[in-house]
Design an enzyme around this catalytic site. Structure first.
Site, PDB file in Angstrom:
ATOM      1  CG  ASP A  71     -68.304  -5.110   7.178  1.00  0.00           C
ATOM      2  OD1 ASP A  71     -69.380  -5.455   7.700  1.00  0.00           O
ATOM      3  OD2 ASP A  71     -68.106  -5.155   5.937  1.00  0.00           O
ATOM      4  CG  ASN A 106     -72.734  -3.617   4.814  1.00  0.00           C
ATOM      5  OD1 ASN A 106     -73.489  -2.853   5.412  1.00  0.00           O
ATOM      6  ND2 ASN A 106     -71.948  -4.467   5.433  1.00  0.00           N
ATOM      7  CG  HIS A 149     -73.375  -7.820   4.700  1.00  0.00           C
ATOM      8  ND1 HIS A 149     -72.070  -7.679   5.080  1.00  0.00           N
ATOM      9  CD2 HIS A 149     -74.113  -7.519   5.788  1.00  0.00           C
ATOM     10  CE1 HIS A 149     -72.010  -7.325   6.350  1.00  0.00           C
ATOM     11  NE2 HIS A 149     -73.249  -7.222   6.815  1.00  0.00           N
ATOM     12  CG  ASP A 152     -69.592 -13.099   8.972  1.00  0.00           C
ATOM     13  OD1 ASP A 152     -70.442 -13.994   9.188  1.00  0.00           O
ATOM     14  OD2 ASP A 152     -69.156 -12.845   7.843  1.00  0.00           O
ATOM     15  N   GLY A 194     -68.887  -8.562  -3.602  1.00  0.00           N
ATOM     16  CA  GLY A 194     -68.145  -8.436  -4.860  1.00  0.00           C
ATOM     17  C   GLY A 194     -69.089  -8.336  -6.042  1.00  0.00           C
ATOM     18  CD  GLU A 196     -73.736 -12.748   6.768  1.00  0.00           C
ATOM     19  OE1 GLU A 196     -73.085 -11.674   6.805  1.00  0.00           O
ATOM     20  OE2 GLU A 196     -73.550 -13.624   5.903  1.00  0.00           O
ATOM     21  CB  THR A 199     -67.486  -4.237  -5.062  1.00  0.00           C
ATOM     22  OG1 THR A 199     -67.244  -5.326  -4.181  1.00  0.00           O
ATOM     23  CG2 THR A 199     -66.814  -4.522  -6.385  1.00  0.00           C
TER      24      THR A 199
HETATM   25  P1  13P Z   1     -70.050  -5.338  -1.931  1.00  0.00           P
HETATM   26  O1  13P Z   1     -68.544  -5.339  -2.033  1.00  0.00           O
HETATM   27  O2  13P Z   1     -70.666  -6.356  -2.797  1.00  0.00           O
HETATM   28  O3  13P Z   1     -70.618  -3.991  -2.112  1.00  0.00           O
HETATM   29  O4  13P Z   1     -70.385  -5.807  -0.435  1.00  0.00           O
HETATM   30  C1  13P Z   1     -69.945  -5.037   0.632  1.00  0.00           C
HETATM   31  C2  13P Z   1     -70.252  -5.677   1.919  1.00  0.00           C
HETATM   32  O5  13P Z   1     -71.255  -6.332   2.087  1.00  0.00           O
HETATM   33  C3  13P Z   1     -69.309  -5.451   3.020  1.00  0.00           C
HETATM   34  O6  13P Z   1     -69.694  -6.081   4.188  1.00  0.00           O
END
Ligand code: 13P
Length: 293
Positions: free
Chosen positions: A84, A236, A214, A106, A186, A136, A239
């Site tokens: 990732d 994805n 994401h 990325d 996040g 992306e 968090t």
């Molecule tokens: P979150 O932490 O907001 O769930 O996002 C995860 C993410 O997109 C990892 O690539």
């Protein structure tokens, strides 16, 4: 069942208009929780591997990926592993060598042509090795790999456009494309709002190319389902399940008595809570059981 590529999972999802979650897998506890959730629901799963979240010396990386790949091979459901947010061509090649079945490069902070140049080179290295590639366009901001309590703000000027999406896809030959339509990594500052019209236009422009969302933590069930109905095939989540593990540890420490809490207890106790959080997302996404394939 097997370690598979992200492309295999996402092609089926795209054809049948559903989404598969990609969950934290950069530490073994998170990976165990995610695989258990997938096995209990009999659904495919994608594990997110981020180098900055794994110990970064060579031996630790080799050991981590050997363990992840063995767990995936032994799982009773299809498991794909994806690097990732690979930040360089070299990172992606390293992940391919370590056995990741997919890589995300990325280059979303770079100018478009530079993003295309490096993504194309990653595709040229990955495809002959049977590895699929995500990239992306636009930029999903926020806090990757750790959330601030105050939350991150969405920057609409960084949203993806249908023109960019189709141009980027044609130039690079990627297998999946992450788009910026209103999420952040996040926690969110305020209430998240998705630009579904924009998503519809992007999907129309790119045809059968699977799209990725994401920054999935914190969206509502309605938002997830609307995004899926309009072209998102991979979501994805980091968090949400990582916080579930942290809150489990807090509960244990807050209730500490005569016997002191040890780290092995924290790790063991976190697994069921993280698994529950992954299963909650599988349910929200309505990822179909592999029995229905
Ligand atoms: P979150 O932490 O907001 O769930 O996002 C995860 C993410 O997109 C990892 O690539």
């Amino acid at each position: 069942m097997a370690l598979v590529t992200m492309k295999e999972i996402l092609q089926h999802a795209e054809k049948n208009t559903y989404a598969v979650g990609a969950y934290a897998g950069s530490d073994l506890i998170s990976a165990i929780a995610a695989i258990k959730a997938a096995e209990e629901t009999k659904t495919p799963i994608i594990l997110l591997e981020e180098f900055s979240l794994v110990f970064d010396d060579d031996i630790s990386l080799e050991l981590h990926f050997a363990a992840i790949n063995a767990m995936a091979e032994a799982a009773h459901v299809p498991v794909a592993t994806v690097l990732d947010h690979g930040v360089s061509y070299e990172d992606c090649v390293r992940a391919i060598r370590l056995g990741c079945t997919s890589v995300m490069y990325d280059g979303s902070s770079l100018p478009m042509e530079e993003n295309i140049r490096i993504t194309k080179a990653v595709v040229e290295a990955a495809h002959p090795a049977g590895v699929s590639v995500e990239a992306e366009i636009g930029h999903v901001g926020g806090d990757e790999g750790g959330a601030t309590a105050s939350g991150a703000e969405v920057d609409e000027s960084q949203y993806s456009t249908p023109e960019e999406a189709v141009y980027f896809a044609e130039q690079t030959g990627v297998d999946a494309l992450a788009v910026a339509i209103g999420t952040v990594h996040g926690t969110f500052k305020g209430t998240p709002k998705l630009d579904i019209n924009r998503l519809q236009e992007i999907k129309k422009a790119v045809g059968t190319l699977p799209l990725v969302l994401h920054g999935g933590s914190g969206l509502s069930v309605e938002q997830f389902r609307l995004a899926i109905a309009n072209g998102i095939n991979k979501i994805n989540i980091f968090t949400s399940s990582e916080r579930a593990g942290a809150l489990s540890a807090k509960k244990l420490l807050d209730n500490e008595g005569e016997y002191l809490v040890t780290f092995d207890q924290i790790a063991r106790d976190a697994i069921p809570d993280m698994q529950k959080d992954v299963m909650r997302h599988i349910e929200m996404f309505q990822t179909p059981s592999i029995m229905n394939f």
